[in-house]
Design a protein around this motif. Structure first.
Motif, PDB file in Angstrom:
ATOM      1  N   TYR A  15       0.814  -1.214   0.000  1.00  0.00           N
ATOM      2  CA  TYR A  15       0.000   0.000   0.000  1.00  0.00           C
ATOM      3  C   TYR A  15       0.849   1.266   0.000  1.00  0.00           C
ATOM      4  N   CYS A  29       2.370   2.239  12.725  1.00  0.00           N
ATOM      5  CA  CYS A  29       1.573   2.996  11.773  1.00  0.00           C
ATOM      6  C   CYS A  29       1.495   4.449  12.225  1.00  0.00           C
ATOM      7  N   ALA A  34      -7.346   1.720  12.504  1.00  0.00           N
ATOM      8  CA  ALA A  34      -8.730   1.550  12.055  1.00  0.00           C
ATOM      9  C   ALA A  34      -8.756   0.334  11.134  1.00  0.00           C
ATOM     10  N   CYS A  36      -9.105  -2.222   8.353  1.00  0.00           N
ATOM     11  CA  CYS A  36      -9.222  -2.128   6.900  1.00  0.00           C
ATOM     12  C   CYS A  36      -8.782  -0.774   6.350  1.00  0.00           C
ATOM     13  N   GLU A  37      -8.433   0.151   7.202  1.00  0.00           N
ATOM     14  CA  GLU A  37      -8.064   1.479   6.735  1.00  0.00           C
ATOM     15  C   GLU A  37      -6.637   1.863   7.121  1.00  0.00           C
ATOM     16  N   ARG A  38      -6.290   1.652   8.381  1.00  0.00           N
ATOM     17  CA  ARG A  38      -4.994   2.119   8.867  1.00  0.00           C
ATOM     18  C   ARG A  38      -4.573   1.268  10.054  1.00  0.00           C
ATOM     19  N   HIS A  41      -1.873  -4.807  10.519  1.00  0.00           N
ATOM     20  CA  HIS A  41      -2.895  -5.848  10.545  1.00  0.00           C
ATOM     21  C   HIS A  41      -2.315  -7.258  10.703  1.00  0.00           C
ATOM     22  N   TYR A  52      -5.845 -12.534   2.983  1.00  0.00           N
ATOM     23  CA  TYR A  52      -5.337 -11.187   2.710  1.00  0.00           C
ATOM     24  C   TYR A  52      -3.881 -11.201   2.250  1.00  0.00           C
ATOM     25  N   CYS A  75      -6.008  -5.177  14.060  1.00  0.00           N
ATOM     26  CA  CYS A  75      -4.954  -4.223  13.762  1.00  0.00           C
ATOM     27  C   CYS A  75      -4.578  -3.477  15.034  1.00  0.00           C
TER      28      CYS A  75
END
Length: 227
Positions: A15, A29, A34, A36-38, A41, A52, A75
């Motif tokens: 990403y 991070c 969050a 699926c966003e940040r 994971h 995934y 995450c």
């Protein structure tokens, strides 16, 4: 929390991040985690992490810092790799075994499907070239496309994908095939799917742990559950 995570062959974060992942080096991070966003994971179950996967490098990781948990992943702020392993061959073999499970539920599996799995194993052993494997895969895909929508079609697709590089898809199709065979209604289908995926997770975890423990240095992490 202990979890599983897959990396691409270059061992870099995806990403657009690009950082190289090293054993024992925590990576963090930016911002609030969050799902699926940040965030950093991972998945509690290896079969969920495979869903995934960006590549074949499987990592046993520890995730901490404001951890959020979802249905099949979590995450947090930090992820530390405790050990990593190139699972390329394991994933190919796992796909073959999943496809064989699916074909075992079909009364008369298509010969092209059976041949595709056998060809994949010969390819893994260096006995045939890519071109021959591609030919058997194409035949298996044709059989899958021609099959009526049924457990037989899922089994055929599992075999076709086992002959390619898609361990994740082969496992999914095989699990779906097992679920269809065991279920009579929607509730039973969901329960059967869960059972099939749990069995796949047990198998894949055992394969990875055996390979990890057989490495020249042996288990090298004090925090993981490999003893």
């Amino acid at each position: 929390m202990l979890a599983w995570h897959f990396l691409s062959e270059d061992k870099r974060l995806g990403y657009g991040d690009g950082r190289v992942v090293e054993v024992g080096v925590p990576l963090e991070c930016e911002g609030e985690p969050a799902l699926c966003e940040r965030g950093m994971h991972g998945s509690v179950r290896l079969i969920d992490a495979l869903r995934y996967a960006s590549g074949p490098i499987v990592c046993r990781v520890e995730i901490d810092g404001d951890v959020l948990e979802g249905e099949d992943k979590m995450c947090g702020r930090r992820r530390t790799v405790l050990w990593m392993l190139d699972a390329t061959r394991i994933l190919h073999e796992f796909a073959c075994q999943c496809a064989e499970d699916a074909l075992a539920m079909v009364d008369e599996p298509d010969p092209s499907s059976v041949a595709a799995i056998a060809a994949k194993r010969r390819w893994l052993n260096g006995e045939i070239a890519d071109e021959e494997l591609d030919a058997t895969r194409a035949a298996a895909e044709a059989a899958a496309e021609a099959a009526a929508w049924s457990a037989a079609r899922d089994a055929a697709w599992a075999a076709a994908r086992a002959a390619s590089w898609a361990a994740r898809d082969a496992a999914r199709d095989a699990a779906r095939d097992a679920a269809w065979a065991a279920a009579r209604d929607a509730a039973e289908l969901e329960a059967a799917w869960a059972v099939a995926r749990a069995k796949q997770n047990e198998r894949l975890t055992e394969m990875v742990m055996e390979a990890h423990e057989a490495t020249p240095d042996g288990p090298i992490c004090a925090a993981c559950d490999c003893d």
